[in-house]
Design a protein around this motif. Structure first.
Motif, short mmCIF file in Angstrom:
data_model
loop_
_atom_site.label_atom_id
_atom_site.label_comp_id
_atom_site.label_asym_id
_atom_site.label_seq_id
_atom_site.Cartn_x
_atom_site.Cartn_y
_atom_site.Cartn_z
N ARG A 63 1.29 25.21 12.61
CA ARG A 63 2.69 25.27 12.17
C ARG A 63 2.71 25.62 10.69
NH1 ARG A 63 6.26 19.98 13.05
NH2 ARG A 63 6.45 20.82 15.17
N THR A 65 4.65 20.47 7.03
CA THR A 65 4.37 19.60 8.17
C THR A 65 3.18 20.07 9.00
OG1 THR A 65 5.95 20.80 9.58
CG2 THR A 65 6.79 18.91 8.32
N TYR A 115 1.10 17.98 11.98
CA TYR A 115 1.31 18.48 13.33
C TYR A 115 -0.01 18.97 13.93
CZ TYR A 115 3.00 21.41 17.15
OH TYR A 115 3.21 21.98 18.38
N THR A 116 -0.82 19.66 13.14
CA THR A 116 -2.09 20.18 13.63
C THR A 116 -3.04 19.05 13.99
OG1 THR A 116 -1.81 22.18 12.28
CG2 THR A 116 -4.04 21.69 13.06
N GLU A 139 -2.27 15.88 14.80
CA GLU A 139 -1.77 15.16 15.97
C GLU A 139 -1.99 15.96 17.25
OE1 GLU A 139 2.21 13.80 15.36
OE2 GLU A 139 1.63 12.37 13.80
N THR A 140 -1.84 17.27 17.17
CA THR A 140 -2.11 18.11 18.34
C THR A 140 -3.58 18.03 18.74
OG1 THR A 140 -0.32 19.62 17.71
CG2 THR A 140 -1.95 20.44 19.28
N ALA A 180 4.29 15.69 19.20
CA ALA A 180 5.21 15.49 18.07
C ALA A 180 6.50 14.86 18.57
CB ALA A 180 5.51 16.83 17.40
#
Length: 238
Positions: A25, A29, A33-34, A36-37, A43
């Motif tokens: 992304r 953020t 985000y990366t 958590e993915t 998310a």
């Protein structure tokens, strides 16, 4: 909780072993985000912690000292003499794109350029927010403490090195600050010392209604350890 902590630590170590990971992304953020993915976490805007009771916050090493969001909490509108739409109408302004909004960080150690300031009122157990020395609204200690303890009973703050290749950002997650037992008193002291702030993130939609993105409580990343009673650092660079 200990088993969950060990499981999460093992998962982050596996991410670290992958080396540089291309962002999923664009923008600020992307780092969170990366990660958590990669950890298999979807998310969401849920107020609960991310991983079996453990909150995860990722940020770039080069952004040390910048503000990191801890949680979102609305003021006590029910007992205030105003509401969010009235606050926007009275204190908002037109931005460069001709959108009427109110975007600013409010601290406790000094007024900002829009004359906003926080005040810790220990006698009445409230955090007041002023504009030009007039109380606009407030947060009760009890609600703030509830949010802190619910969101940050245990938190993994994950640091990442970054690089740009062919216009794309890459992350190398290589340091973790594992914290436990966030304290309301520590939080209040950080407000008074200008290390924690509250962000207005509001604007008026085309149909005239007010939109906000939460009332964000944020902390300077290098002050994170001061919020917690216990912390330890895990360095994955070795």
């Amino acid at each position: 909780m200990e088993n969950n902590s060990e499981t999460l630590l093992a998962k982050i170590k596996e991410v670290n072993k992958k080396g540089w990971i291309k962002t999923l992304r664009k923008g600020d953020t992307g780092v969170g985000y990366t990660l958590e993915t990669e950890l298999g976490i979807r998310a969401n805007s849920n107020q609960k912690p991310d991983f079996h009771g453990i909150e995860i916050k990722a940020f770039r090493r080069r952004s040390i000292g910048k503000l990191v969001t801890l949680f979102s909490q609305v003021p006590n509108w029910k007992k205030s003499n105003t509401n969010r739409s009235e606050v926007l109408n009275e204190y908002g302004y037109l931005d460069a794109n001709e959108r009427f909004n109110l975007y600013c960080s409010v601290f406790g150690h000094e007024k900002n350029t829009l004359n906003w300031k926080l005040e810790v009122d220990r006698i009445n157990k409230k955090i007041n927010i002023f504009n030009n020395d007039k109380i606009v609204t407030f947060w009760n200690f009890e609600k703030i403490e509830e949010r802190i303890l619910k969101k940050h009973d245990q938190t993994f703050f994950v640091y990442s090195d970054t690089k740009i290749e062919n216009g794309k950002e890459y992350f190398l997650y290589n340091k973790i600050l594992i914290t436990q037992k966030a304290s309301l008193e520590n939080f209040l002291k950080l407000i008074e010392n200008g290390k924690v702030c509250m962000d207005f993130v509001m604007h008026r939609k085309k149909n005239g209604t007010t939109r906000d993105h939460g009332f964000l409580w944020r902390i300077r990343s290098n002050s994170i350890p001061d919020l917690f009673e216990n912390q330890k650092t895990v360095d994955l660079t070795h």
